[in-house]
Motif scaffolding. Structure first.
Motif, PDB file in Angstrom:
ATOM      1  N   THR A  86      35.258  29.198  56.598  1.00 54.86           N
ATOM      2  CA  THR A  86      35.110  30.734  56.896  1.00 54.86           C
ATOM      3  C   THR A  86      35.994  31.127  55.687  1.00 54.86           C
ATOM      4  O   THR A  86      36.515  30.196  54.988  1.00 54.86           O
ATOM      5  N   VAL A 137      39.452  36.037  53.178  1.00 56.29           N
ATOM      6  CA  VAL A 137      40.002  37.732  53.331  1.00 56.29           C
ATOM      7  C   VAL A 137      40.790  38.377  52.967  1.00 56.29           C
ATOM      8  O   VAL A 137      42.002  38.356  53.407  1.00 56.29           O
ATOM      9  N   ASP A 181      39.603  33.867  58.764  1.00 58.24           N
ATOM     10  CA  ASP A 181      38.858  35.005  59.435  1.00 58.24           C
ATOM     11  C   ASP A 181      37.550  33.501  60.266  1.00 58.24           C
ATOM     12  O   ASP A 181      36.655  33.609  59.398  1.00 58.24           O
ATOM     13  N   THR A 241      35.969  33.859  62.978  1.00 62.16           N
ATOM     14  CA  THR A 241      35.934  34.723  63.471  1.00 62.16           C
ATOM     15  C   THR A 241      34.048  33.804  63.591  1.00 62.16           C
ATOM     16  O   THR A 241      33.053  33.683  64.228  1.00 62.16           O
ATOM     17  N   GLU A 268      40.750  46.869  57.932  1.00 63.64           N
ATOM     18  CA  GLU A 268      40.037  45.355  57.270  1.00 63.64           C
ATOM     19  C   GLU A 268      38.573  45.285  58.054  1.00 63.64           C
ATOM     20  O   GLU A 268      37.686  44.016  57.188  1.00 63.64           O
ATOM     21  N   ILE A 281      37.440  43.628  60.386  1.00 59.14           N
ATOM     22  CA  ILE A 281      37.704  42.604  61.587  1.00 59.14           C
ATOM     23  C   ILE A 281      37.663  42.856  62.405  1.00 59.14           C
ATOM     24  O   ILE A 281      38.793  43.297  62.919  1.00 59.14           O
ATOM     25  N   THR A 291      38.817  41.171  66.520  1.00 59.78           N
ATOM     26  CA  THR A 291      39.302  39.861  66.674  1.00 59.78           C
ATOM     27  C   THR A 291      39.318  40.293  68.319  1.00 59.78           C
ATOM     28  O   THR A 291      39.660  41.255  68.132  1.00 59.78           O
ATOM     29  N   ASP A 299      37.026  35.802  67.993  1.00 63.49           N
ATOM     30  CA  ASP A 299      36.254  37.197  68.229  1.00 63.49           C
ATOM     31  C   ASP A 299      36.312  38.010  68.950  1.00 63.49           C
ATOM     32  O   ASP A 299      36.372  37.288  70.774  1.00 63.49           O
TER      33      ASP A 299
END
Ligand SMILES: Cc1ncc(COP(=O)(O)O)c(C=O)c1O
Ligand SMILES: [Zn+2]
Length: 418
Positions: free
Chosen positions: A88, A91, A109, A111, A350, A352, A354, A387
């Motif tokens: 994965t 980042v 990350d 997810t 970012e 992202i 989560t 996620d």
């Protein structure tokens, strides 16, 4: 494998050589066992590694199987159908770094895994080991993510699965497990009840591999791949600091084991690193023990929106304390409000999204920085392990459209305050 469970045999589990008791050090040959016959302590995989080269890893599969020579799996592991988790993205999180006031920050990350959490890693290793050990059914007690990963891995491999969850689990986590069509059983009780039930069932059904119970020594090793990937993605370097969410605590201890092995094998320079743990205050038995200076963990009854981390009696609790104390890290816990703010902060800085566990990690990192425990000058990695789409209920009452308008430019401008 043609042997039956329990029959004396030698198993092809790659570099794994024995099971070793984490309490008394007693060793037994590789077997479908999880507790020490001498002292009932938990067993862990011991290895004898061959020569491992960076170039061979880099030329390997684009999944955790590039590290197969460091895992308790046969060398042909990837020739069997599996979910191929891992690799994965790491980042560089400059906008989150600026918001938190730290110099160099990365987000691992996870997810991006097949069922959107790090649990695909541990389940893939458990399945590969279970196949060698002669099991026929993949099973688990779960707080949600493990349920997804187990049901999906079994479906892909053509195995039957038996997945036990607390009936109060988030709707999304129930549906995203049920869709794989294994046997999903919702149990009236909390995770610790479900875990006890799984232990009883494991004793009755010899060919059921409960990934995190009777196959736990093998399963837990899958989390080492997080450490391997972070080091490889940093250019074969271990970061100064890492923040890891804690439920059972297995992941945190294995991230440490992974970094240590890389140093011992000469794959990275042996530089010091600090491991930090993150919990939700509503289920923070390890954080409480850390703060009180205890070396044992007192069980609690969980009450938090971070349900994936809601394990009141964490199996690896004392080993987490060992790792954190040895590496001069720390453990902190955060309120449910801070968890939601952590989710939102990561999303808006970012891009992202989560789940609550990642909110715990981000919010804990913020608190550790504010209290001076995490060094803002040192390179830091946050583990974002699941996620946000699976825990929409956590943010439901906090975010939404700014306005609902008729389809005219004037209405949009008005809503935007022009
Ligand atoms: C998303 C997520 N992160 C972290 C954890 C913690 O894992 P461990 O039990 O290894 O501490 C879990 C456990 O279920 C989880 O679902
Ligand atoms: Zn023992």
């Amino acid at each position: 494998m043609t042997t039956t469970v329990g029959a004396p045999t030698t198993y092809d589990l790659g570099p794994a050589r024995a099971l070793s008791c984490r309490e008394c050090g007693h060793q037994i040959p590789l077997a479908p066992e999880f507790a020490c016959a001498e002292c009932f302590g938990p067993l862990e995989v011991a290895y004898s590694f061959g020569r491992i080269r960076r170039a061979d890893i880099e030329a390997g599969p684009k999944s955790i199987w590039r590290y197969r020579d460091l895992l308790p799996v046969p060398s042909d592991v990837d020739s069997h159908p599996n979910t191929q988790p891992g690799l994965t993205r790491l980042v560089k999180a400059d906008r989150l770094a600026a918001a938190l006031g730290v110099k160099s920050l990365w987000v691992k990350d996870d997810t991006g895994n097949p069922t959107h959490s790090f649990k695909d890693r541990v389940v893939a290793v458990a399945l590969a080991a279970a196949r060698q050990l002669g099991f026929r059914v993949l099973a688990c007690p779960s707080t949600g993510n493990l349920a997804n990963a187990t049901a999906a891995a079994a479906a892909r491999a053509g195995w039957e699965s038996v997945v036990l969850i607390p009936s109060s689990l988030e709707r999304a986590k129930i549906l995203t497990t049920a869709v794989y069509d294994g046997a999903l059983i919702a149990v009236e009780g909390n995770y610790d009840d479900v875990n006890r039930l799984a232990t009883e069932l494991a004793a009755e059904h010899e060919d059921w591999a409960f990934v995190n119970v009777n196959v736990r020594p093998y399963y837990a090793e899958g989390s080492k791949t997080l450490a391997y990937e972070i080091a490889e993605q940093l250019g074969w370097r271990v970061p100064d600091q890492v923040v890891v969410p804690i439920a059972s605590g297995a992941q945190l201890t294995k991230v440490d084991k992974g970094f240590r092995e890389l140093g011992e094998l000469g794959l990275v320079e042996q530089t010091p690193y600090r491991v930090f743990g993150a919990q939700a205050t509503g289920c923070s038995p390890v954080s409480a023990a850390y703060k009180a200076g205890h070396d044992v963990v007192q069980p609690v009854r969980p009450d938090t929106i971070a349900r994936s981390l809601a394990i009141g009696a964490p199996a690896d609790g004392p080993y987490v304390l060992d790792v954190v104390n040895r590496t001069k890290g720390a453990i902190e816990d955060v309120s449910d409000e801070e968890v939601v703010e952590g989710i939102r902060l990561l999303a808006r800085t970012e891009g992202i999204f989560t789940e609550t566990a990642g909110g715990v990690t981000v919010a804990t990192a913020k608190k550790l920085i504010e209290t001076g425990k995490l060094d803002p000058e040192a390179e830091t990695v946050l583990l974002i392990t699941g996620d946000g789409l699976k825990t929409l209920d956590a943010i439901e009452n906090h975010v939404g459209p700014r306005a609902t308008v008729p389809p005219t430019t004037a209405a949009v401008h008005k809503a935007l305050g022009f």
